[in-house]
Design an enzyme around this catalytic site. Structure first.
Site, PDB file in Angstrom:
ATOM      1  N   LYS A   1      -2.386  -1.573  -3.704  1.00 22.44           N
ATOM      2  CA  LYS A   1      -3.212  -0.373  -3.657  1.00 22.44           C
ATOM      3  C   LYS A   1      -2.341   0.865  -3.702  1.00 22.44           C
ATOM      4  CE  LYS A   1      -6.256   1.869  -0.380  1.00 22.44           C
ATOM      5  NZ  LYS A   1      -6.797   1.829   0.952  1.00 22.44           N
TER       6      LYS A   1
ATOM      7  N   LYS B   1       0.852  -1.188   0.000  1.00 20.29           N
ATOM      8  CA  LYS B   1       0.000   0.000   0.000  1.00 20.29           C
ATOM      9  C   LYS B   1       0.888   1.237   0.000  1.00 20.29           C
ATOM     10  CE  LYS B   1      -3.701   2.328   2.527  1.00 20.29           C
ATOM     11  NZ  LYS B   1      -4.663   2.236   3.633  1.00 20.29           N
TER      12      LYS B   1
ATOM     13  N   GLU C   1       7.453  -6.636   1.346  1.00 14.10           N
ATOM     14  CA  GLU C   1       6.168  -6.559   2.064  1.00 14.10           C
ATOM     15  C   GLU C   1       5.281  -7.762   1.741  1.00 14.10           C
ATOM     16  OE1 GLU C   1       4.971  -4.694   4.366  1.00 14.10           O
ATOM     17  OE2 GLU C   1       6.053  -2.798   4.374  1.00 14.10           O
TER      18      GLU C   1
HETATM   19  C1  PBG Z   1      -7.186   3.150   5.532  1.00 14.43           C
HETATM   20  C2  PBG Z   1      -7.687   3.174   4.141  1.00 14.43           C
HETATM   21  C3  PBG Z   1      -7.593   4.221   3.222  1.00 14.43           C
HETATM   22  C4  PBG Z   1      -8.198   3.786   2.049  1.00 14.43           C
HETATM   23  C5  PBG Z   1      -8.661   2.506   2.278  1.00 14.43           C
HETATM   24  N1  PBG Z   1      -8.314   2.134   3.579  1.00 14.43           N
HETATM   25  C6  PBG Z   1      -7.126   5.602   3.385  1.00 14.43           C
HETATM   26  C7  PBG Z   1      -5.720   5.917   3.551  1.00 14.43           C
HETATM   27  O1  PBG Z   1      -4.824   5.064   3.591  1.00 14.43           O
HETATM   28  O2  PBG Z   1      -5.475   7.114   3.698  1.00 14.43           O
HETATM   29  C8  PBG Z   1      -8.311   4.585   0.797  1.00 14.43           C
HETATM   30  C9  PBG Z   1      -9.188   4.005  -0.239  1.00 14.43           C
HETATM   31  C10 PBG Z   1      -9.522   4.932  -1.326  1.00 14.43           C
HETATM   32  O3  PBG Z   1      -8.883   5.982  -1.538  1.00 14.43           O
HETATM   33  O4  PBG Z   1     -10.470   4.608  -2.040  1.00 14.43           O
HETATM   34  N2  PBG Z   1      -8.152   2.592   6.405  1.00 14.43           N
END
Ligand code: PBG
Length: 328
Positions: free
Chosen positions: A253, A201, A238
């Site tokens: 992501k 992520k 990771e």
């Molecule tokens: C954290 C989380 C985030 C998203 C999903 N889970 C936000 C972040 O990391 O700031 C973002 C998903 C999206 O932008 O659609 N719980």
């Protein structure tokens, strides 16, 4: 001059001539069951409220998300991913472990409505629930305390498992979170509750619209725990750590800016691979389409096809219901 050497003998365009030929020879197909719909549920709401930064996406009430879950199951989607917007936030995200906290209430309500017809994957992270907006708890110096956060994730995981979650979406990017939550679940007998690890992520600018959707309290950024967009080898590290710790599914992501990473992960992962087509990716399409600059439906299908082609068997996307309707 039909057979002169100046003219091609091999003509790939032959297979592109009609829609039927193109359909027959398509290498990648997106199916509604590949898609997971992220949903936002706000405590205390009576009516759904459209999110300004994500037209077509709503903050739901517990009642309206029940209906949405039924629609998602009828559309043949693969899963639903609830995110909570609480009325009260505090330093440790107490709502996470309160059985009457909004995410636990939502998880139970959705399960009650659709049973096992959809995979229910609540977000296992504290950022929506803390008053500082970070994904973990803070130490005395004001930075995120990794190991104290793991303890909260363990407790939150148990609460969500008891609420009936099928999988937990571990999105916090703390070191050791998969192993810690797995052990906590197993010790409590929740051996069947799975972990969808946000293994890779990135600290992305494209999360902006989501932070609006969950009314995030974050000041600053998440660069001390989410990955640097410049790094690819780190993603493999990771991935391997989450696999060792027992991830059932691994996710990359965001999706489109990281298709190279997605391909690498898919080539190496023995477990199913997911990608999250995030809020900013969705918002870009919708905003451009509102201006008449691109075709919304075509851009959605092209995005999802590209993500699948790059190796994601599972795609989380706000466009899941639209896509399922287009694919029918
Ligand atoms: C954290 C989380 C985030 C998203 C999903 N889970 C936000 C972040 O990391 O700031 C973002 C998903 C999206 O932008 O659609 N719980």
């Amino acid at each position: 001059m039909p057979n002169s050497p100046e003219f091609p003998v091999i003509r790939p365009r032959r297979l592109r001539r009609t829609a039927a030929l193109r359909r027959l020879t398509a290498e990648t197909r997106v199916h509604p069951s590949d898609l997971v719909l992220p949903v936002f549920v706000k405590e205390g709401l009576h009516e759904p409220v459209e999110i300004a930064t994500m037209p077509g996406v709503y903050q739901h009430s517990v009642d309206s998300v029940r209906k949405l879950a039924v629609d998602a199951a009828r559309a043949g989607l693969g899963g639903i991913m609830p995110f909570a917007v609480p009325l009260v936030r505090d330093a440790i995200g107490s709502a996470a472990t309160d059985p009457n906290g909004i995410l636990n209430v939502t998880t139970r309500a959705i399960k009650e409505e659709i049973g096992d017809d959809l995979v229910v994957i609540p977000d296992l992270c504290l950022d929506e629930l803390t008053d500082h907006g970070h994904c973990g708890v803070l130490g005395p110096d004001g930075t995120v305390d990794n190991d104290a956060t793991l303890v909260r994730y363990g407790e939150m995981g148990l609460a969500l498992a008891e609420s009936g979650a099928d999988l937990l979406g571990a999105s916090g990017m703390m070191d050791g979170q998969i192993g810690y939550v797995r052990a906590a679940l197993d010790q409590a007998g929740h051996t069947d509750t799975g972990l969808l690890a946000y293994a890779v992520k990135y600290a992305s600018a494209f999360y902006g619209p989501f932070r609006e959707a969950v009314e995030s309290q974050l000041q600053g950024d998440r660069r001390t725990y989410q990955q640097d967009p410049a790094n690819a080898a780190e993603a493999i590290h990771e991935l391997e750590l989450d696999l060792e710790q027992g991830a059932d599914i691994v996710m990359v992501k965001p999706a489109l800016p990281y298709l190279d990473i997605l391909r690498t992960v898919a080539d190496r992962s023995p477990v199913p691979v997911a990608a999250y087509h995030i809020s900013g990716e969705y918002a870009q399409i919708v905003a451009a389409a509102e201006r008449g600059w691109i075709d919304r439906d075509a851009a959605i299908l092209e995005s999802l096809t590209s993500i699948k082609r790059a190796g994601a068997g599972i795609i989380a996307t706000y466009a899941a219901l639209d896509a399922a309707a287009l694919l029918r």
